[in-house]
Design an enzyme around this catalytic site. Structure first.
Site, PDB file in Angstrom:
ATOM      1  N   PHE A 128       0.802  -1.056   0.016  1.00 13.59           N
ATOM      2  CA  PHE A 128       0.035  -0.218  -0.009  1.00 13.59           C
ATOM      3  C   PHE A 128       0.964   1.320  -0.029  1.00 13.59           C
ATOM      4  O   PHE A 128       0.671   2.044  -0.764  1.00 13.59           O
ATOM      5  CB  PHE A 128      -0.681  -0.055   1.324  1.00 13.59           C
ATOM      6  CG  PHE A 128      -1.861   1.052   1.185  1.00 13.59           C
ATOM      7  CD1 PHE A 128      -3.002   1.187   0.452  1.00 13.59           C
ATOM      8  CD2 PHE A 128      -1.706   1.992   2.135  1.00 13.59           C
ATOM      9  CE1 PHE A 128      -3.913   2.210   0.442  1.00 13.59           C
ATOM     10  CE2 PHE A 128      -2.721   3.131   2.470  1.00 13.59           C
ATOM     11  CZ  PHE A 128      -3.718   3.212   1.352  1.00 13.59           C
ATOM     12  N   ASP A 129       2.008   1.227   0.974  1.00 16.84           N
ATOM     13  CA  ASP A 129       2.695   2.384   0.955  1.00 16.84           C
ATOM     14  C   ASP A 129       3.685   2.794  -0.412  1.00 16.84           C
ATOM     15  O   ASP A 129       3.963   3.685  -0.839  1.00 16.84           O
ATOM     16  CB  ASP A 129       3.837   2.146   2.012  1.00 16.84           C
ATOM     17  CG  ASP A 129       3.168   2.398   3.553  1.00 16.84           C
ATOM     18  OD1 ASP A 129       1.979   2.920   3.508  1.00 16.84           O
ATOM     19  OD2 ASP A 129       3.675   1.850   4.340  1.00 16.84           O
ATOM     20  N   SER A 189      -1.431  12.588   8.807  1.00 22.57           N
ATOM     21  CA  SER A 189      -0.592  11.463   8.833  1.00 22.57           C
ATOM     22  C   SER A 189       0.884  11.661   8.957  1.00 22.57           C
ATOM     23  O   SER A 189       1.150  12.680   9.190  1.00 22.57           O
ATOM     24  CB  SER A 189      -1.092  10.697   7.388  1.00 22.57           C
ATOM     25  OG  SER A 189      -0.224  10.275   6.761  1.00 22.57           O
ATOM     26  N   LYS A 228       4.175   2.599  17.484  1.00 19.51           N
ATOM     27  CA  LYS A 228       3.205   3.088  16.576  1.00 19.51           C
ATOM     28  C   LYS A 228       2.180   2.023  16.760  1.00 19.51           C
ATOM     29  O   LYS A 228       2.217   0.927  15.832  1.00 19.51           O
ATOM     30  CB  LYS A 228       3.639   3.466  15.278  1.00 19.51           C
ATOM     31  CG  LYS A 228       2.522   3.766  14.228  1.00 19.51           C
ATOM     32  CD  LYS A 228       3.229   3.918  12.796  1.00 19.51           C
ATOM     33  CE  LYS A 228       2.160   4.495  12.148  1.00 19.51           C
ATOM     34  NZ  LYS A 228       1.242   3.794  11.570  1.00 19.51           N
ATOM     35  N   ARG A 288     -11.077   9.642  12.271  1.00 20.69           N
ATOM     36  CA  ARG A 288     -10.144  10.290  11.540  1.00 20.69           C
ATOM     37  C   ARG A 288     -10.997  10.922  10.513  1.00 20.69           C
ATOM     38  O   ARG A 288     -10.599  12.149   9.687  1.00 20.69           O
ATOM     39  CB  ARG A 288      -8.870   9.603  11.146  1.00 20.69           C
ATOM     40  CG  ARG A 288      -8.119  10.734  10.494  1.00 20.69           C
ATOM     41  CD  ARG A 288      -6.462  10.338  10.390  1.00 20.69           C
ATOM     42  NE  ARG A 288      -6.490   9.099   9.595  1.00 20.69           N
ATOM     43  CZ  ARG A 288      -5.276   8.861   9.102  1.00 20.69           C
ATOM     44  NH1 ARG A 288      -4.240   9.245   9.615  1.00 20.69           N
ATOM     45  NH2 ARG A 288      -5.178   7.516   8.312  1.00 20.69           N
ATOM     46  N   GLU A 323      -5.272   6.298  19.987  1.00 14.33           N
ATOM     47  CA  GLU A 323      -5.552   5.025  19.000  1.00 14.33           C
ATOM     48  C   GLU A 323      -6.331   4.222  19.887  1.00 14.33           C
ATOM     49  O   GLU A 323      -6.236   3.835  20.990  1.00 14.33           O
ATOM     50  CB  GLU A 323      -4.141   4.205  19.021  1.00 14.33           C
ATOM     51  CG  GLU A 323      -3.941   3.685  17.581  1.00 14.33           C
ATOM     52  CD  GLU A 323      -3.800   4.440  16.284  1.00 14.33           C
ATOM     53  OE1 GLU A 323      -3.805   5.534  16.357  1.00 14.33           O
ATOM     54  OE2 GLU A 323      -3.806   3.794  15.397  1.00 14.33           O
ATOM     55  N   LYS A 368       8.723  11.959  17.433  1.00 10.82           N
ATOM     56  CA  LYS A 368       8.265  13.377  17.385  1.00 10.82           C
ATOM     57  C   LYS A 368       9.313  14.311  17.916  1.00 10.82           C
ATOM     58  O   LYS A 368       9.726  13.961  19.166  1.00 10.82           O
ATOM     59  CB  LYS A 368       7.063  13.598  18.061  1.00 10.82           C
ATOM     60  CG  LYS A 368       5.883  12.752  17.642  1.00 10.82           C
ATOM     61  CD  LYS A 368       4.755  12.855  18.470  1.00 10.82           C
ATOM     62  CE  LYS A 368       3.744  11.750  18.015  1.00 10.82           C
ATOM     63  NZ  LYS A 368       2.626  11.499  19.038  1.00 10.82           N
ATOM     64  N   LYS A 381       8.769   2.373  10.306  1.00  7.95           N
ATOM     65  CA  LYS A 381       8.103   1.238   9.976  1.00  7.95           C
ATOM     66  C   LYS A 381       8.725  -0.271  10.137  1.00  7.95           C
ATOM     67  O   LYS A 381       9.817  -0.083   9.815  1.00  7.95           O
ATOM     68  CB  LYS A 381       7.370   1.119   8.789  1.00  7.95           C
ATOM     69  CG  LYS A 381       6.356   2.193   8.481  1.00  7.95           C
ATOM     70  CD  LYS A 381       5.242   2.442   9.401  1.00  7.95           C
ATOM     71  CE  LYS A 381       4.013   1.435   8.848  1.00  7.95           C
ATOM     72  NZ  LYS A 381       3.324   1.983   7.534  1.00  7.95           N
ATOM     73  N   CYS A 436       5.295 -43.100  14.264  1.00  3.05           N
ATOM     74  CA  CYS A 436       4.324 -42.350  13.606  1.00  3.05           C
ATOM     75  C   CYS A 436       3.348 -41.795  14.517  1.00  3.05           C
ATOM     76  O   CYS A 436       2.784 -42.716  15.323  1.00  3.05           O
ATOM     77  CB  CYS A 436       3.525 -43.079  12.476  1.00  3.05           C
ATOM     78  SG  CYS A 436       2.153 -41.957  11.855  1.00  3.05           S
TER      79      CYS A 436
HETATM   80  S1  IVH Z   1       1.068  11.100  15.756  1.00  7.97           S
HETATM   81  C1  IVH Z   1       0.792  14.654  13.528  1.00  7.97           C
HETATM   82  N1  IVH Z   1       1.579   9.006  17.431  1.00  7.97           N
HETATM   83  O1  IVH Z   1      -0.326   6.522  12.928  1.00  7.97           O
HETATM   84  C2  IVH Z   1       0.648  13.579  14.181  1.00  7.97           C
HETATM   85  N2  IVH Z   1       0.397   8.379  15.539  1.00  7.97           N
HETATM   86  O2  IVH Z   1       0.259   7.697  10.073  1.00  7.97           O
HETATM   87  C3  IVH Z   1      -0.055  12.134  13.622  1.00  7.97           C
HETATM   88  N3  IVH Z   1      -0.467   6.106  15.381  1.00  7.97           N
HETATM   89  O3  IVH Z   1      -3.264   8.635  12.154  1.00  7.97           O
HETATM   90  C4  IVH Z   1      -0.140  11.194  14.831  1.00  7.97           C
HETATM   91  N4  IVH Z   1       0.595   5.484  17.253  1.00  7.97           N
HETATM   92  O4  IVH Z   1      -3.289   6.342  13.543  1.00  7.97           O
HETATM   93  C5  IVH Z   1       1.053   9.148  16.346  1.00  7.97           C
HETATM   94  N5  IVH Z   1       2.353   7.453  18.918  1.00  7.97           N
HETATM   95  C6  IVH Z   1       1.463   7.965  17.941  1.00  7.97           C
HETATM   96  C7  IVH Z   1       0.854   6.761  17.168  1.00  7.97           C
HETATM   97  C8  IVH Z   1       0.204   7.317  15.827  1.00  7.97           C
HETATM   98  C9  IVH Z   1      -0.073   5.149  16.186  1.00  7.97           C
HETATM   99  C10 IVH Z   1      -1.090   6.199  14.003  1.00  7.97           C
HETATM  100  C11 IVH Z   1      -2.272   7.032  13.960  1.00  7.97           C
HETATM  101  C12 IVH Z   1      -1.781   8.159  12.879  1.00  7.97           C
HETATM  102  C13 IVH Z   1      -0.867   7.269  12.055  1.00  7.97           C
HETATM  103  C14 IVH Z   1      -0.029   8.035  11.224  1.00  7.97           C
END
Ligand code: IVH
Length: 676
Positions: free
Chosen positions: A37-38, A83, A119, A140, A177, A285, A309, A403
């Site tokens: 998909f990506d 995203s 994630k 979302r 989530e 982040k 990922k 067997c």
């Molecule tokens: S932050 C701007 N933190 O990953 C920041 N997302 O592709 C956006 N996700 O839609 C999200 N764990 O469903 C963030 N610790 C986490 C996350 C997380 C899972 C998912 C979430 C988001 C997608 C991003």
């Protein structure tokens, strides 16, 4: 490529993207792996970047997730739900950091600190609190506009409905989530492919009472709109979240530098199998909110965050047990029962171990932590064992010498060709003595290239076997239909249908029949050869009276291995009884006899050496089309030896001794032309 072709390619990608999105978000089904998909997304974006005339409202650039479904009221997010861009390698991360440093105009070794969070592979949701009260819960949706699923989200215990804390902002969208724990998914696995689909399906129930029945969980990790938030960085914010009563991920960490991010990523990937929730990577982040603010956003993702990922087709898990499966030919195949793990959207709980030698070579044991790989639709296999994680009391796996189904001795045969013992160990019982072998034989009997009976599949065979309705293949033709009609899931109509399709298949070709018997080493091709050779069922059956099978060696394509296997098939009384019984119920058609008027009628040929511009298969059909036959060895039954480049010396010598005509390719072709 011409413009038209490029557009066509682009539109195809967009349509695929739309289709996958629709399955994913509206039907809770993944029809492709996350990686595929990506990759599709990337292909579209690359095309758009290269050819600026390509545009679509359905481009991944414009779509985050999917448009909301019609079931729920749509509500705009005050701040869009974005995203994340993806990274797969350390190099991707270094590039990500480099871009940031350039943007901030900082030196390349300026340290950057990240809040790192697993994630979770679930469904994101945005909870709006006003004056400490939960007022709205949105999905979302497409990132801008979500679905109002407040009622469903309110059923989740982890979500605080009211927060009484002095520093809780006047208004804030808490985002996180929604997911299902793997242990809870166990009870739902009949209905959904993986925990993510289960969470998504449960959140979209029309009636919140149905959502309430599912043990959904919530972990918070970010915010959207806020008024009155007092936090300067992500890590402080995460701590506040937990103080306010939200669950946060216990594996969240503050980390500085890409090398350390990768170290942590590797450690967490190893732990992945022990976690009770699915994660598909890590999220990094930039910790400092003021830097986040400076960096801002690109298209639909922040510049200050990235998802690292995990590989989509590999995962680490534990071996709970090793099962031995027994195949139609008695082969014992070890299968590892593993702690269920999500690999690229598919929950895997079995992995093949191939054979005894493979277990020994890799020293695979029950209790081991292993890396698994899943490629396509084949059963996943084990790549390696993590010996450091091996439990102290672990014992070497001893392959059974009896067997597990019938208790007969298991043996490894000696392979004359390789001059080695086979890697595969087999049950030494014969015929239908071993239950497991017998069931597999029955399944083979009804398989696609054999009897192929409509409505009689492997599952039904197993069911009938358990009820003792069948044991031998001929039992299929004398089923007790009255009894079946009374079984659960059966009725008059389905029984009538079954009876009809079984009766229809009583008329069968000799080649399908021979194949259906499941004689070892006699696959479809060999069954065809044998059928041509014997022409009728009675000729074939008469083999049981013969003591010498050597003439079978003259059939081109049939070798010693096959002949020995046919010999032991007929040496077994159960098999000859099965043939006799089957004959009573079946009409076995003779193999079509070739017209005997071709130029090469009554002439036999053998080819040795490489031919010029013609394959063996081609010359063989040329001989057969002209009513000749091909044999596989030099004997006095041979009329012509056709020699190509580098013929086998021995064959030529033998032919000379027996006064057999030796011709080359051109002379053979002349034979066809001359008389035609
Ligand atoms: S932050 C701007 N933190 O990953 C920041 N997302 O592709 C956006 N996700 O839609 C999200 N764990 O469903 C963030 N610790 C986490 C996350 C997380 C899972 C998912 C979430 C988001 C997608 C991003």
């Amino acid at each position: 490529m011409k413009k038209k072709q490029i557009e066509e390619k682009y539109n195809n990608y967009i349509n695929l993207f739309k289709k996958y999105n629709n399955y994913y978000y509206n039907k809770n089904k993944s029809v492709v792996s996350d990686r595929e998909f990506d990759e599709l997304k990337l292909k579209i974006i690359h095309l758009e970047e290269k050819y600026n005339y390509l545009k679509s409202t359905d481009s991944p650039k414009n779509i985050v997730g999917h448009r909301p479904s019609k079931n729920f009221k749509k509500v705009f997010h005050k701040v869009p739900m974005l995203s994340l861009s993806n990274a797969f390698t350390e190099e991707d991360l270094l590039n990500f950091e480099k871009k940031i440093l350039n943007y901030l105009s900082k030196n390349h070794n300026h340290p950057i600190t990240y809040a790192t969070e697993p994630k979770i592979d679930g469904i994101s949701a945005s909870l709006t609190y006003k004056n400490g009260k939960l007022v709205t819960g949105l999905s979302r949706g497409d990132g801008n506009e979500g679905e109002d699923i407040t009622a469903n989200l309110s059923t989740i215990e982890d979500i605080p409905k009211e927060i009484d804390s002095k520093d809780f902002p006047e208004e804030i969208d808490i985002r996180g989530e929604v997911f299902i724990k793997n242990s809870d998914f166990e009870k739902l696995k009949e209905k959904f492919a993986n925990p993510r689909n289960a969470a998504s399906g449960s959140l979209r129930q029309k009636n919140s009472e149905d959502t309430k029945k599912i043990p959904l969980k919530f972990i918070a990790y970010t915010f959207g709109y806020e008024k009155g938030l007092k936090a300067n960085n992500q890590f402080d914010f995460l701590n506040q979240l937990s103080k306010w009563g939200f669950n946060t991920n216990p594996l969240n960490k503050l980390i500085t530098g890409v090398k350390n991010l990768v170290k942590n990523y590797n450690e967490i990937e190893k732990k992945r199998a022990d976690l009770d929730f699915d994660i598909d990577g890590m999220v990094y982040k930039i910790n400092d909110f003021s830097i986040q603010k400076r960096l801002g956003y690109v298209a639909n993702a922040p510049r200050w965050a990235i998802a690292h990922k995990f590989s989509s087709n590999k995962a680490v898990s534990k071996i709970i047990d090793i099962d031995i499966q027994i195949g139609r030919t008695g082969a014992l195949t070890p299968v590892a029962k593993i702690k269920p793990i999500n690999i690229g959207g598919v929950v895997v709980s079995n992995a093949t171990l191939h054979n005894e030698d493979e277990i020994n070579r890799k020293d695979i044991r029950i209790g081991d932590t292993v890396t698994l790989e899943r490629a396509g639709d084949v059963i996943p296999h084990i790549l390696s064992v993590d010996f450091k994680k091996r439990p102290k009391k672990s014992l070497k796996f001893i392959f059974p010498n009896k067997c597990p189904s019938c208790g007969s001795k298991t043996i490894k045969e000696y392979n004359k060709l390789t001059k080695k013992k086979d890697a595969v160990r087999r049950c030494s019982s014969e015929g239908y003595y071993c239950d497991k072998i017998a069931i597999e034989k029955l399944k083979h009997f009804i398989s696609k290239d054999a009897f192929n009976i409509d409505g009689l599949g492997k599952k039904i065979i197993e069911g009938f076997w358990k009820l003792k309705l069948i044991k031998f293949p001929y039992d299929i033709f004398k089923l007790d239909y009255d009894k079946i009609e009374k079984l659960e899931g059966w009725g008059q109509l389905s029984v009538e249908n079954l009876k009809y399709s079984i009766n229809q298949k009583k008329n069968i070709s000799l080649e399908r029949f021979i194949f259906a018997l499941g004689i070892r080493h006699i696959g479809l091709e060999n069954a065809k050869l044998l059928s041509k050779h014997f022409v009728s069922f009675s000729n074939f059956q008469n083999l049981s009276k013969k003591s010498n099978y050597d003439d079978l060696l003259n059939i081109d394509g049939i070798g010693e291995t096959q002949v020995n296997s046919i010999k032991s098939f007929f040496a077994n009384d159960i098999n000859t009884k099965v043939l006799k019984e089957l004959e009573k119920y079946l009409f076995i058609n003779n193999a079509s006899v070739k017209q005997k008027n071709g130029i090469l009628n009554n002439k036999s040929f053998l080819v040795t050496g490489k031919l010029n511009g013609m394959s063996r298969a081609e010359i063989k059909s040329l001989i057969e089309e002209n009513s000749g036959t091909t044999v596989s060895s030099v004997s006095n039954k041979l009329d012509y030896l056709i020699t190509g480049e580098k013929p086998t010396k021995r064959k030529v010598e033998n032919a000379k001794q027996l006064n057999i005509k030796i011709i080359n390719q051109n002379q053979f072709l002349d034979m066809l032309n001359k008389t035609s």
